[in-house]
Design a protein around this motif. Structure first.
Motif, mmCIF file in Angstrom:
data_model
loop_
_atom_site.group_PDB
_atom_site.id
_atom_site.type_symbol
_atom_site.label_atom_id
_atom_site.label_comp_id
_atom_site.label_asym_id
_atom_site.label_seq_id
_atom_site.Cartn_x
_atom_site.Cartn_y
_atom_site.Cartn_z
ATOM 1 N N ASP A 1 -8.005 2.837 -1.014
ATOM 2 C CA ASP A 1 -8.235 1.706 -1.918
ATOM 3 C C ASP A 1 -9.508 1.817 -2.740
ATOM 4 O O ASP A 1 -9.930 0.857 -3.382
ATOM 5 C CB ASP A 1 -8.238 0.398 -1.126
ATOM 6 C CG ASP A 1 -6.823 -0.031 -0.777
ATOM 7 O OD1 ASP A 1 -5.887 0.733 -1.078
ATOM 8 O OD2 ASP A 1 -6.655 -1.118 -0.206
ATOM 9 N N HIS B 1 -9.154 3.591 5.464
ATOM 10 C CA HIS B 1 -10.121 2.515 5.714
ATOM 11 C C HIS B 1 -9.487 1.530 6.687
ATOM 12 O O HIS B 1 -8.380 1.773 7.179
ATOM 13 C CB HIS B 1 -10.585 1.841 4.410
ATOM 14 C CG HIS B 1 -9.500 1.179 3.624
ATOM 15 N ND1 HIS B 1 -8.528 1.879 2.958
ATOM 16 C CD2 HIS B 1 -9.218 -0.141 3.410
ATOM 17 C CE1 HIS B 1 -7.706 1.030 2.367
ATOM 18 N NE2 HIS B 1 -8.095 -0.199 2.629
ATOM 19 N N ALA C 1 0.831 -1.207 0.000
ATOM 20 C CA ALA C 1 0.000 0.000 0.000
ATOM 21 C C ALA C 1 0.866 1.259 0.000
ATOM 22 O O ALA C 1 2.031 1.229 0.396
ATOM 23 C CB ALA C 1 -0.911 -0.008 1.221
ATOM 24 N N HIS D 1 -3.040 1.758 -3.985
ATOM 25 C CA HIS D 1 -2.031 0.846 -4.526
ATOM 26 C C HIS D 1 -1.679 1.292 -5.939
ATOM 27 O O HIS D 1 -2.569 1.576 -6.736
ATOM 28 C CB HIS D 1 -2.566 -0.592 -4.565
ATOM 29 C CG HIS D 1 -2.867 -1.146 -3.204
ATOM 30 N ND1 HIS D 1 -2.001 -1.984 -2.544
ATOM 31 C CD2 HIS D 1 -3.922 -0.950 -2.365
ATOM 32 C CE1 HIS D 1 -2.522 -2.303 -1.362
ATOM 33 N NE2 HIS D 1 -3.682 -1.692 -1.230
ATOM 34 N N ASP E 1 -3.265 -3.430 5.673
ATOM 35 C CA ASP E 1 -2.128 -2.823 4.971
ATOM 36 C C ASP E 1 -2.128 -1.293 5.032
ATOM 37 O O ASP E 1 -1.206 -0.652 4.529
ATOM 38 C CB ASP E 1 -2.055 -3.313 3.515
ATOM 39 C CG ASP E 1 -3.349 -3.150 2.748
ATOM 40 O OD1 ASP E 1 -4.430 -3.236 3.357
ATOM 41 O OD2 ASP E 1 -3.278 -2.932 1.522
ATOM 42 N N HIS E 2 -3.141 -0.713 5.660
ATOM 43 C CA HIS E 2 -3.210 0.747 5.793
ATOM 44 C C HIS E 2 -3.136 1.223 7.239
ATOM 45 O O HIS E 2 -3.047 2.421 7.487
ATOM 46 C CB HIS E 2 -4.484 1.269 5.108
ATOM 47 C CG HIS E 2 -4.523 0.902 3.652
ATOM 48 N ND1 HIS E 2 -4.214 1.790 2.648
ATOM 49 C CD2 HIS E 2 -4.750 -0.292 3.049
ATOM 50 C CE1 HIS E 2 -4.268 1.161 1.475
ATOM 51 N NE2 HIS E 2 -4.601 -0.108 1.694
HETATM 52 ZN ZN LIG Z 1 -4.857 -1.766 0.495
#
Ligand SMILES: [Zn+2]
Length: 325
Positions: free
Chosen positions: A192, A67, A23, A229, A71-72
Motif C-alpha cells: 500500500d 504491512h 487489496a 490496490h 486487508d493484506h
Molecule cells: Zn490495503
C-alpha cells in the motif's frame, strides 16, 4: 478478481472494484512459490488460492505480508505451516490494527436493522462503510496468523537463482511498509505504498517518507509494479501518486494558513485530475495527515476510526458525490 502474469515467474491477483479492502496479492512462482499478501477475508483468500493454484504445483510454504493492515493479512491462516515473513514491527501492530473481532462486530451490527439505525444516528460514515463492506466481505472465521520470520531493514530470498529483495520503507502508509523487488524480472510488489487509480489512505508515517519511498520504486526501474490496490502499472504509477500527494499537501498548506479545519479544507480542495480515482473523498485523510504535520504532531498520532469515516462521508455529501470508501 483476476489472475495476471506479470513476468516469467511473477503473477498477481487483482481486485478490480478497487475500493477499501479490495487489496491485490502476488505470487513469485519459483522454488515452491512465495505468496505476497493474503486478502481481506477467507472467501477472497480461497479464491486467490484457486487462481494462483492454476500456475503453482502446490500450496507455497512461504508468505510475505507487505504491512500489518487487515486487508493484506486476513487470509494468512489458510497457509497452514507456512513461513510468514514480515517486518519486525508487524506481529504487535497486527494485534492492534487487524484484530478481526471489531470488524466482525461491526458487520453484524450494520447488517442488523435496529443496530443499523442506532449506529447511523451516531456515525453515518460507519454505517455507509459497513454497508459497502457487506456487499463483498464476511469477516467471520478469521483468526490472526502472525508472521514467523521477522527482519529489520532488508531481507533476501534466493529462489533457485532468482533473488527477491524485501526492502523496509516504513512508516509511510503504515508502520511495517515493505516493498518486494525481483530485480531479474524487473517487478516490484509495492503493497500500500502505492495506490493506483484510487485515492490513497495513509495511517502512520510522513509525507517526506512516502515521497522517498515512491522515488525509490522509480529508481529501481521496474517494468511492472503490482500496487497494493488498483491495476498493474509501470513507473507512471508512483510518479502520479507522488504528484497527487504533493498537490494535496500544497493545497492543505494554503487552507491551514487560512485557518480552515481539515474537514472544511477537504470539502473545498479541487479534486482536479484525480476526480476519476475511486473514493475521491478519502482526500480527507490526506489533508488531515498534512495538518498533523503542520501542527508538529508525531507520525504515529492515532486515528479515531469512526470520526474519520464520518468525515469522509461528510466530504462526499458536501460535494454531491457518491459516498464511497
Ligand atoms: Zn490495503
Amino acid at each position: 478478481m483476476e489472475l495476471k502474469q506479470v513476468s516469467d515467474n511473477c503473477f498477481a491477483v487483482l481486485n478490480e472494484k478497487n475500493r477499501v479492502c479490495d487489496a491485490n496479492s502476488g505470487l513469485i512462482n519459483r522454488a515452491g512459490g512465495v505468496v505476497i499478501d493474503t486478502q481481506s477475508d477467507l472467501a477472497h483468500a480461497r479464491q486467490m488460492i484457486e487462481m494462483f493454484g492454476k500456475v503453482w504445483s502446490a500450496m507455497p510454504q512461504r508468505v510475505i505480508n507487505t504491512h500489518e493492515d487487515a486487508d493484506h493479512v486476513w487470509g494468512n491462516q489458510l497457509f497452514e505451516g507456512a513461513e510468514i515473513i514480515a517486518h519486525q514491527s508487524i506481529p504487535e501492530r497486527m494485534k492492534h490494527v487487524a484484530d478481526p473481532k471489531e470488524s466482525q462486530k461491526l458487520l453484524h451490527g450494520v447488517g442488523h436493522f435496529l443496530s443499523r439505525l442506532i449506529i447511523k444516528a451516531l456515525h453515518p460514515g460507519i454505517v455507509a462503510a459497513g454497508r459497502q463492506l457487506l456487499e463483498d466481505y464476511n469477516f467471520d472465521g478469521i483468526e490472526l496468523a502472525l508472521p514467523t520470520t521477522l527482519f529489520d531493514t532488508r531481507y533476501e530470498l534466493n529462489l533457485d537463482g532468482t533473488e527477491v529483495h524485501l526492502i523496509y520503507v516504513g512508516p509511510c502508509h503504515q508502520v511495517g511498509d515493505t516493498i518486494i523487488h525481483v530485480p531479474k524480472e524487473r517487478v516490484v510488489f509495492a503493497g500500500d505504498v502505492l495506490f493506483r487509480q484510487c485515492t490513497p489512505m495513509g495511517w502512520t508515517g510522513s509525507y517526506e517518507k512516502w515521497f522517498q519511498c515512491l522515488d525509490l520504486i522509480i529508481e529501481l526501474d521496474p517494468e511492472v509494479i503490482v500496487a497494493g490496490h488498483g491495476p498493474l502499472c509501470g513507473i507512471e504509477g508512483p510518479i502520479e501518486m507522488k504528484a497527487y500527494l504533493e498537490y494535496v499537501r500544497d493545497e492543505s498548506k494554503k487552507s491551514f494558513e487560512e485557518g480552515l479545519s481539515s474537514l472544511n479544507a477537504a470539502k473545498r480542495i479541487e479534486f482536479g485530475p484525480y476526480a476519476e480515482w475511486r473514493a475521491p473523498a478519502r482526500l480527507y485523510m490526506n489533508v488531515e495527515r498534512a495538518y498533523r504535520e503542520f501542527r508538529g504532531e508525531p507520525p504515529d498520532a492515532p486515528w479515531n476510526m469512526a470520526a474519520t469515516f464520518d468525515a469522509i462521508y461528510e466530504v462526499a455529501k458536501a460535494r454531491g458525490i457518491k459516498v464511497e470508501y
